[in-house]
Design an enzyme around this catalytic site. Structure first.
Site, mmCIF file in Angstrom:
data_model
loop_
_atom_site.group_PDB
_atom_site.id
_atom_site.type_symbol
_atom_site.label_atom_id
_atom_site.label_comp_id
_atom_site.label_asym_id
_atom_site.label_seq_id
_atom_site.Cartn_x
_atom_site.Cartn_y
_atom_site.Cartn_z
ATOM 1 C CB SER A 17 -0.941 -0.007 1.206
ATOM 2 O OG SER A 17 -1.870 -1.058 1.128
ATOM 3 C CG ASN A 23 -5.674 -10.876 -1.206
ATOM 4 O OD1 ASN A 23 -6.811 -10.886 -0.771
ATOM 5 N ND2 ASN A 23 -5.238 -11.770 -2.088
ATOM 6 C CE1 TYR A 24 -0.732 -9.768 1.202
ATOM 7 C CE2 TYR A 24 -0.520 -10.289 -1.123
ATOM 8 C CZ TYR A 24 -0.546 -10.690 0.191
ATOM 9 O OH TYR A 24 -0.373 -12.001 0.507
ATOM 10 C CB ILE A 25 -2.948 -2.294 -3.319
ATOM 11 C CG1 ILE A 25 -1.560 -2.740 -3.821
ATOM 12 C CG2 ILE A 25 -3.152 -0.814 -3.597
ATOM 13 C CD1 ILE A 25 -1.379 -2.624 -5.319
#
Length: 891
Positions: free
Chosen positions: A640, A846-848
């Site tokens: 992110s 899932n991650y950003i």
């Protein structure tokens, strides 16, 4: 002397070698001397991604000799799921020649290149270092700001919003997630619970459908493109969306619901026995067996097309063991005249007739008329309707996985030791229902009863059972777009935002401890470096007898790490879901030295690298910096934060929407590269790229024909525009043109036949007579005419203008439109080529932080639909609605 006879049959335990508790100064100096003095590659980089090769195994043995290690843990993966090695020498990125021209199809526009001689690896490392410096600067600024506010009298700051980005004018947000400081500082959590989040902002008015449609049309207000109201299918009335991000905080975080109503689970249909003429054969003889055993045989027989599974010896072995077991329990196998058959050799089994039967059923199902398919879908939807939604505290919430998985063969991922095991049919007697005390308990299927009914309002699952293969518990949960799931996602990303306050101290501390005299501290610091820099998972101990031997950072073994001077570390192990993790990283020299120390003799295969560290100890240490901080938060934070930094530096003025989308995807791709989110190239990638390339060539051919038509209408244009304007694109040789012309003729033929079939279906539905066969023959004359036209064009090298009212002006407009389509497809092609080893979807989902995408969408007026599918827009509705049109929100 005690007798040792009792130990004769017991296997000797493998000696476990453990690192010394402390690192002496002499041991440190000795290790320094053993390290190569060659200039290392920039640290923090992934060097390559692909299968390991013997030349890489160059760890020194005890006597200084070269030691080549066996790779037992990945043998099956290489055999059944080969990972292609990318030999593409093309650079990762090239600068576009102009703002209007996309990069070449084969270029990957990830990092901007320049005309200097600086290696690309150095550029990537420098970019990563710059992003980490920015993170340290931000962390210090946040803490300084918090300290200043704490020292300021309350009255002086009571009207200020806490969520303004640094170095920007104060602007009140409307997102309900008031600030990095406020959202992160109000409540400190130690887990990703589902409790609603306290908000400071007042409740915003719901977005109307009219406004949403207008916003989507204008490409503005990404948040408003999502409907604010959901339709109640059962009652036919609309209800206002529950905006949990604006709701007041509950007094008891542990209580997830007060009332809960639902319809239970939907079981799969009963098994339909094979026709009498379809049999399993053993050594040439037809086999009769109990219907339960027959069903298990069909599990294998129906999937003969999946060679990756059915040709896997482990898959075959597990299936055969379970099949023989159920045969034994159900009376065994017999011939047609009733004689018993002893089935003991898997290779003598012949499932061909079963496979052909199921393939015929599948083909027939696909060939059914559209009306029949539509009717079946309507019937299926009607049966599923009661299970799709539940009432959660009086609100209608969508249920995610209400279907009980049908019986079959367990496939697993990677090298799962139980692949091929029979997944038994789940019965109601295995299912526990969780529901409100005052709600009506769902009725189980006739003749059955539930295992239990409970009323646990601290649990978020609706039903639960235990599957037989791995003994795992399966839960029926709410859908991804539900309130509960949205709150969990929100908290995950807020926890990552909280980490940015502390990241500089954490990195500074573990960098210092890389040289600690205490071995446990040195190992912990090295593990933190690997987790932070290369997104390695922390790893947990596995029950290797029942589960795949998967590995994470803390559970790395001696054989999983290979060292290559001067600073390359090669990882090769089975990671999450038994997916092979292979990568080469350039690391800091001290980290390389430490890993060499952790692998020092007498350690050998099977010994732990981090023998004085486990996941619990690591997470306990991390929680001392920030409550609830665990190793997995680093993956979300790094992705992110990196994405936010890249998006802020984008220059998208005067860009078209496709160009803006590509710039966004380039940033997403760079996140994947810098955070090492990679994947194996898909088996169908080359075919897809070839197909896309043919589409681009087809448009170029069409453009050339349009230009030749212009010449046919006005031959003087050749002198006005120049002969070069009318030349055929070098990519389009005569052989390709003739193949493309054949494709166009075939495509036209299929289109005519399909239209003819649909016309007949419509006539039958209206109870009218079908069209005669001669009508189809008449329509197909167009194909012959097209083929004749192509032959003439190939012979004369001229193209006659066709179509009503053909003119140079119309053809010029058509060519401009073709140019736009070509540019768009070439950008898509460059995107796909760049993404072949990058898991963009995984990173984005899932991650950003999805709010970064929403801000980009709003700021640069790109419809959110271009980034998030309908499913993702539902999942991230909280992000879309809470950020809204505010393009000042920052991670």
């Amino acid at each position: 002397m005690p007798s040792d006879s009792s130990d004769d049959d017991m296997p000797l335990a493998k000696p476990k070698h453990v690192s010394a508790a402390t690192v002496t100064a002499s041991a440190d100096r000795k290790m320094d001397k053993s390290i190569s003095k060659a200039r290392p590659a920039p640290p923090g980089l992934s060097i390559r991604n692909g299968p390991i090769d013997d030349r890489m195994d160059i760890d020194s043995g005890p006597n200084g000799t070269i030691k080549r290690k066996s790779r037992n843990s990945t043998g099956q993966t290489v055999k059944y799921k080969e990972e292609s090695d990318s030999d593409d020498a093309a650079p990762l990125a090239k600068r576009q020649k102009s703002k209007h021209l996309p990069p070449s199809i084969k270029d990957t526009a990830t990092l901007e290149s320049s005309d200097d001689d600086q290696p690309l690896g150095t550029k990537i490392a420098q970019r990563k270092a710059d992003i980490e410096k920015a993170a340290a600067k931000e962390a210090k600024a946040i803490r300084a700001d918090a300290k200043a506010k704490k020292a300021t009298p309350r009255k002086a700051i009571k009207d200020e919003s806490d969520d303004e980005p640094l170095a920007k004018p104060k602007k009140r947000q409307s997102n309900g997630v008031t600030s990095a400081k406020k959202a992160n500082g109000v409540k400190k959590e130690d887990s990703d619970s589902d409790a609603p989040i306290s908000k400071k902002a007042k409740k915003a008015a719901p977005v109307t459908k009219g406004k949403a449609a207008q916003a989507a049309k204008n490409g503005k207000g990404a948040a408003k493109a999502v409907k604010a109201e959901s339709k109640d299918n059962s009652e036919g009335e609309e209800e206002e969306e529950y905006r949990w991000w604006d709701a007041p905080k509950k007094e008891d975080d542990s209580v997830k619901w007060n009332t809960l109503e639902h319809s239970g689970v939907l079981f799969p249909p009963a098994y339909e026995p094979l026709p009498k003429n379809v049999k399993l054969y053993y050594d040439g003889q037809a086999v009769n067996m109990h219907v339960d055993a027959e069903e298990v045989a069909t599990f294998f027989g129906s999937m003969l097309h999946s060679t990756q599974n059915v040709e896997n010896p482990v898959f075959q072995k597990n299936f055969f063991a379970d099949f023989k077991d159920i045969l034994k329990k159900t009376g065994g196998a017999k011939t047609s005249d009733g004689k018993a058959i002893d089935i003991k050799d898997f290779k003598k089994l012949d499932f061909t007739k079963i496979f052909e039967h199921y393939k015929a059923l599948s083909d027939a199902k696909k060939a059914r008329p559209a009306a029949e398919k539509k009717a079946e879908k309507a019937e299926k939807d009607e049966a599923e309707a009661p299970f799709m939604y539940c009432k959660w505290d009086g609100r209608k919430e969508k249920v995610g996985n209400f279907r009980v998985e049908p019986p079959g063969l367990f496939r697993g991922r990677g090298e799962h030791p139980k692949t091929g095991t029979v997944k038994k049919r789940v019965l109601p007697e295995q299912v526990t229902i969780n529901i409100g005390k005052d709600a009506t308990v769902p009725t189980p299927p006739p003749g059955h009863k539930w295992k239990a009914v409970q009323h646990d309002n601290k649990a978020t699952w609706l039903a639960m059972w235990q599957e037989n293969v791995n003994g795992n518990y399966k839960y029926v949960m709410l859908a991804a777009n539900s309130t509960v799931k949205g709150q969990a996602d929100f908290k995950k990303f807020e926890k990552a935002r909280e980490l940015k306050k502390h990241i500089d101290r954490i990195r500074s501390d573990y960098t210092r401890e890389l040289k600690s005299e205490v071995m446990a501290d040195r190992q912990r610091a090295t593990a933190m470096y690997l987790i932070d820099k290369f997104a390695l998972r922390a790893g947990n101990e596995k029950d290797t007898e029942n589960e795949a031997e998967t590995v994470g950072c803390c559970s790395l073994k001696f054989e999983h790490v290979t060292l290559r001077e001067p600073s390359t570390v090669i990882f090769d192990f089975l990671g999450k879901d038994s997916i092979r993790f292979y990568n080469e990283f350039s690391v800091d020299r001290q980290v390389f030295k430490n890993l060499k120390m952790f692998k020092k003799a007498p350690k050998e295969d099977g010994d732990d690298i981090f023998d004085r560290l486990n996941t619990s100890q690591l997470n306990k240490h991390l929680s001392s910096y920030m409550q609830g901080l665990t190793a997995k938060v680093f993956r979300t934070y790094n992705a992110s934060w990196t994405m936010s930094q890249l998006l802020q530096k984008l220059k998208v003025e005067d860009r078209t929407i496709p160009e803006k989308i590509k710039l966004y995807n380039d940033c997403n791709r760079e996140v994947a590269i810098l955070c090492n989110h990679k994947r194996t190239v898909g088996a169908g990638h080359e075919a897809q790229m070839e197909k896309l390339g043919d589409r681009i060539k087809g448009l170029k051919y069409q453009k050339w024909r349009s230009k030749m038509m212009m010449l046919d209408l006005d031959p003087k244009l050749k002198k006005k525009k120049g002969a070069e304007f009318f030349e055929l694109d070098p990519e389009l040789d005569q052989e390709w043109i003739e193949q493309h012309q054949q494709f166009l003729a075939k495509e036209l033929k299929e289109k005519i036949e399909k239209k003819f079939e649909k016309d007949n279906e419509k006539l039958v539905a209206e109870k009218k007579s079908k069209l005669p066969a001669k009508e189809l023959k008449e329509r197909l004359k167009a194909v012959s005419e097209l083929e004749a036209k192509h032959k003439k064009e190939n012979r004369t090298k001229k193209v006659e203008a066709d179509g009503r009212g053909a003119s140079v002006e119309k053809l010029t407009t058509a060519i401009e439109k073709l140019d736009d389509r070509i540019r768009t497809l070439e950008m898509q092609s460059a995107d796909r080529e760049g993404n072949k080893e990058v898991a963009l979807g995984t990173s984005k989902i899932n991650y950003i932080d999805p709010r970064l995408t929403v801000v980009f969408s709003a700021k640069f007026e790109v419809p959110i639909e271009k980034f998030f599918s309908k499913t993702l827009r539902d999942k991230f509705n909280w992000a879309i609605q809470s950020v809204g049109d505010d393009d000042t929100w920052e991670f």
